[in-house]
Design a protein around this motif. Structure first.
Motif, short mmCIF file in Angstrom:
data_model
loop_
_atom_site.label_atom_id
_atom_site.label_comp_id
_atom_site.label_asym_id
_atom_site.label_seq_id
_atom_site.Cartn_x
_atom_site.Cartn_y
_atom_site.Cartn_z
N GLY A 197 86.19 79.51 69.92
CA GLY A 197 85.63 79.08 68.63
C GLY A 197 84.58 80.04 68.13
N ALA A 198 83.92 80.78 69.05
CA ALA A 198 82.88 81.74 68.64
C ALA A 198 83.48 82.84 67.78
CB ALA A 198 82.21 82.35 69.88
N GLU A 199 84.75 83.18 68.05
CA GLU A 199 85.40 84.26 67.28
C GLU A 199 85.61 83.88 65.82
OE1 GLU A 199 88.62 81.55 68.66
OE2 GLU A 199 86.86 82.44 69.61
N LEU A 200 85.51 82.57 65.51
CA LEU A 200 85.71 82.11 64.12
C LEU A 200 84.43 82.19 63.29
CD1 LEU A 200 87.84 78.97 65.04
CD2 LEU A 200 88.71 81.03 63.93
N THR A 201 83.36 82.69 63.89
CA THR A 201 82.07 82.77 63.18
C THR A 201 82.19 83.58 61.90
OG1 THR A 201 81.04 82.72 65.36
CG2 THR A 201 79.60 83.22 63.54
N TRP A 202 83.14 84.51 61.83
CA TRP A 202 83.32 85.30 60.60
C TRP A 202 83.65 84.41 59.40
CZ3 TRP A 202 87.97 84.87 58.06
CH2 TRP A 202 89.07 84.40 58.81
N MET A 203 84.14 83.22 59.64
CA MET A 203 84.53 82.33 58.53
C MET A 203 83.33 81.67 57.87
SD MET A 203 87.86 80.40 60.14
CE MET A 203 88.09 79.38 58.67
N ARG A 204 82.16 81.75 58.52
CA ARG A 204 81.01 80.98 58.06
C ARG A 204 80.13 81.72 57.06
NH1 ARG A 204 78.53 79.09 63.72
NH2 ARG A 204 76.76 78.60 62.37
N GLN A 205 80.33 83.01 56.88
CA GLN A 205 79.34 83.82 56.16
C GLN A 205 79.82 84.31 54.78
OE1 GLN A 205 76.46 84.56 55.02
NE2 GLN A 205 75.74 84.70 57.13
N PRO A 206 79.17 83.85 53.69
CA PRO A 206 79.55 84.33 52.36
C PRO A 206 79.15 85.78 52.10
CG PRO A 206 77.63 82.88 52.21
CD PRO A 206 78.09 82.83 53.63
N HIS A 207 78.26 86.35 52.94
CA HIS A 207 77.78 87.72 52.71
C HIS A 207 78.89 88.76 52.71
CE1 HIS A 207 73.54 86.52 54.31
NE2 HIS A 207 73.70 86.22 53.05
N TYR A 208 80.01 88.44 53.35
CA TYR A 208 81.10 89.42 53.42
C TYR A 208 81.71 89.69 52.04
CZ TYR A 208 80.77 88.45 58.41
OH TYR A 208 80.31 88.29 59.69
N TYR A 209 81.40 88.83 51.09
CA TYR A 209 81.91 89.01 49.73
C TYR A 209 80.89 89.72 48.84
CZ TYR A 209 85.58 85.91 51.31
OH TYR A 209 86.62 85.38 52.01
N MET A 210 79.84 90.28 49.47
CA MET A 210 78.74 90.90 48.72
C MET A 210 78.53 92.35 49.17
SD MET A 210 76.19 87.62 49.04
CE MET A 210 76.81 85.97 48.68
N GLY A 211 79.61 93.00 49.57
CA GLY A 211 79.49 94.41 49.99
C GLY A 211 78.81 94.54 51.34
N LEU A 212 78.17 95.68 51.56
CA LEU A 212 77.51 95.93 52.85
C LEU A 212 76.12 95.29 52.83
CD1 LEU A 212 78.59 99.64 53.45
CD2 LEU A 212 79.56 97.57 54.45
N TYR A 213 76.13 93.96 52.87
CA TYR A 213 74.88 93.19 52.78
C TYR A 213 74.29 92.83 54.15
CZ TYR A 213 71.66 89.59 50.92
OH TYR A 213 70.56 88.84 50.58
#
Length: 610
Positions: free
Chosen positions: A505-521
């Motif tokens: 389940g730890a590998e799914l942490t990428w699903m939690r972060q909206p920052h990935y839609y804001m460039g290299l934030y």
């Protein structure tokens, strides 16, 4: 006990922000959009094809600034009204409708930069000499000249802007509307679960069985949506890659770092140095948590627990103001007046409700006051989060007053320095006020667990993962859920080694972060905290002169590069030193926690034996 989330209509008005400061009524908002569209048409008719010399450059930019100032409140109102309740159909339809209107406006206004870019450089330089107001804007435009496309292409790309923003909207809808969490069970008893309650409560729950069960239930629900979320993200990535290629950048990294005014070596340094040199300190911290809590093993699901939960006070919204007032008083009367107004005039949305955006943010519309979103749970963590967001507010409160609409916003690389600076001031203030070992340990553990873990570990590991994703995209590849899960797991395992079990389940942490839609934030959090750690040390050692210099930095807004802004505050980010010093400081804090824990345990043992 975590309660089920109320509906937005059920929360107290005083816990919500007052968007009427932007528009008193829906009719006023609708009228503002009609006026804006008319003004854009009139502006385009007057200047399209007529920007030819320095005088007309200045006149066009004055008109452009006036139009842009009217776009800001409308866009802000649209965005903020939907962020507090993603299930509100009316707010979502308003947002979608304005997205289409904004795309048309962007398309109509695209001629400004296109025609300025086609002018000879000496004309633009002449305009800069005649008007210092637009010097910064024109310098950035000249720098970007080689990546500007044919005016018709720019117009077409601008017309598609709401479509390009589609993946981010889809991500939020999936996360906040479609994803409904079932209750989870521990020892035959049911407990409610939501995105907000997991990140605000369950992740730090002291009962290990409940915490791990909540993590498993939360992860299971994320897993149900992993393929849709990965497809959404890939769509966003492919759009960025296509744009980078179309504009002639050498890589997607060059494209995304261009507006940040930093080169890739500074970006890579932030990720590589922290991954390598901070990991041993954080592993030591993880082992300390395991020992103090008597855990059979340390898992990823256990990393957010408090070192001493028995010492964790519950803090009301009213009480938070006293903490923040005392800690930030050194910033001066004008700054404190801003803090005071933020509470009194309802600039802050404290409520917890269904459909509300997760995490916290500050929106600072030019020409109006800032707005802060937070979901108040009553922990010390919330005080640090609120201080952080008030740091953004104080930054733009100053910059927006001192600079024009084009000059107020600094590079993304610097954006998290003023926010994390406030966290450091809260931490320093708390440390100054007691010598009690338990209180001292609680404060230092709050700094490590909140300020540094969040910004130097959570966001940094996002950045390390994000870099691997972009390397794949840059090489012409794509991603799916399996690829993203493997990349995320790999980054977590590299950082935590054998000291923390990266449970399923730890590998799914990428699903939690909206920052990935804001460039290299994500990497900019550690960059900002590197700057603010060093500046806060100066404030401790030098007092008022360091504060005065920092206030000048805030007022400078985006008129200088991140390196120049940092230099104004006495920090040289062109070298490794500030980052290495900050990593050493974190290591020292963790060493203090180990020593204090041994001291407390020895005292407790002595008291028991007496």
């Amino acid at each position: 006990m975590v309660k089920s989330m109320p509906l937005r209509s059920e929360v107290k008005t005083e816990e919500t922000w007052n968007l009427q400061d932007l528009f008193k009524t829906e009719e006023e908002y609708d009228a503002a959009i009609i006026d804006l569209v008319k003004e854009v048409d009139a502006f385009a008719e007057k200047f399209n094809g007529n920007i030819k010399d320095a005088k007309s450059v200045i006149e066009a930019l004055e008109g452009f600034a006036a139009v842009y100032e009217k776009v800001v409140p409308v866009g802000t109102y649209t965005s903020l009204s939907s962020s507090t309740d993603q299930t509100d159909d009316e707010a979502q339809m308003r947002s979608s409708k304005f997205g289409s209107t904004a795309a048309k406006i962007n398309s109509k206004l695209s001629f400004v930069n296109s025609q300025l870019s086609e002018l000879p450089i000496d004309v633009l330089e002449d305009a800069m000499k005649q008007s210092g107001d637009f010097k910064n804007y024109l310098e950035k435009l000249i720098r970007k000249k080689e990546y500007q496309l044919h005016p018709e292409v720019e117009k077409t790309l601008a017309a598609f802007s709401s479509t390009f923003a589609g993946p981010y909207g889809l991500y939020n809808t999936t996360k906040m509307v479609d994803m409904a969490f079932d209750d989870f069970e521990v020892d035959g008893k049911s407990y409610p679960l939501s995105y907000v309650s997991f990140e605000g409560d369950w992740e730090g729950e002291t009962d290990t069985a409940k915490r791990r069960a909540a993590f498993d239930a939360f992860s299971a629900k994320l897993k149900d949506y992993q393929h849709t979320t990965a497809k959404t993200y890939d769509m966003h990535l492919q759009t960025e890659k296509t744009t980078a290629d179309l504009r002639g950048y050498n890589s997607i990294f060059d494209y995304l770092l261009f507006t940040q005014e930093v080169d890739k070596s500074m970006y890579d340094r932030q990720i590589d140095l922290i991954t390598k040199e901070l990991a041993p300190h954080m592993r030591k911290y993880a082992k300390l948590l395991q020992k103090v809590h008597g855990l059979d093993k340390m898992t990823f699901a256990d990393l957010k627990i408090s070192l001493d939960p028995t010492y964790e006070p519950k803090i009301t919204v009213d009480e938070s103001k006293k903490y923040i007032d005392d800690a930030l008083a050194i910033m001066g009367t004008d700054y404190m007046e801003m803090v005071d107004r933020s509470y009194k005039e309802r600039w802050i949305d404290f409520a917890q409700n269904k459909g509300k955006s997760t995490g916290a943010f500050c929106s600072s519309p030019y020409g109006n006051h800032p707005y802060i979103l937070i979901s108040w749970t009553g922990s010390m963590n919330d005080v640090f989060v609120l201080a952080h967001e008030l740091g953004h507010a104080g930054h733009f409160y100053n910059a927006n007053r001192e600079q024009n609409v084009f000059n107020a916003r600094p590079s993304l690389y610097f954006i998290e320095a003023p926010s994390t600076m406030n966290e450091m001031l809260v931490a320093n203030h708390l440390l100054e006020n007691s010598n009690d070992p338990k209180f001292k340990r609680w404060v230092i553990s709050s700094i490590v667990a909140r300020t540094y873990y969040h910004n130097f570990v959570t966001h940094l590991l996002e950045a390390a993962y994000q870099r691997k994703v972009y390397e794949r995209i840059d090489a012409g590849g794509s991603v799916n859920a399996g690829v993203l899960n493997n990349l995320k797991r790999g980054v977590l395992e590299e950082f935590w080694g054998d000291d923390v079990e990266i449970n399923e389940g730890a590998e799914l942490t990428w699903m939690r972060q909206p920052h990935y839609y804001m460039g290299l934030y994500p990497y900019t959090y550690s960059a900002g905290l590197t700057i603010s750690t060093q500046v806060s040390k100066r404030v401790l050692e030098e007092g008022q002169p360091a504060v005065d210099e920092w206030l000048e930095v805030l007022k400078a807004g985006g008129t200088k590069s991140p390196a120049e802004l940092s230099k104004m505050a006495g920090v040289d980010i062109t070298t490794e030193k500030p980052l290495r010093d900050t990593i050493a400081y974190i290591g020292d804090l963790i060493d203090q926690l180990v020593v204090l824990t041994e001291e407390i345990e020895a005292n407790e043992t002595a008291n028991v034996s007496q």
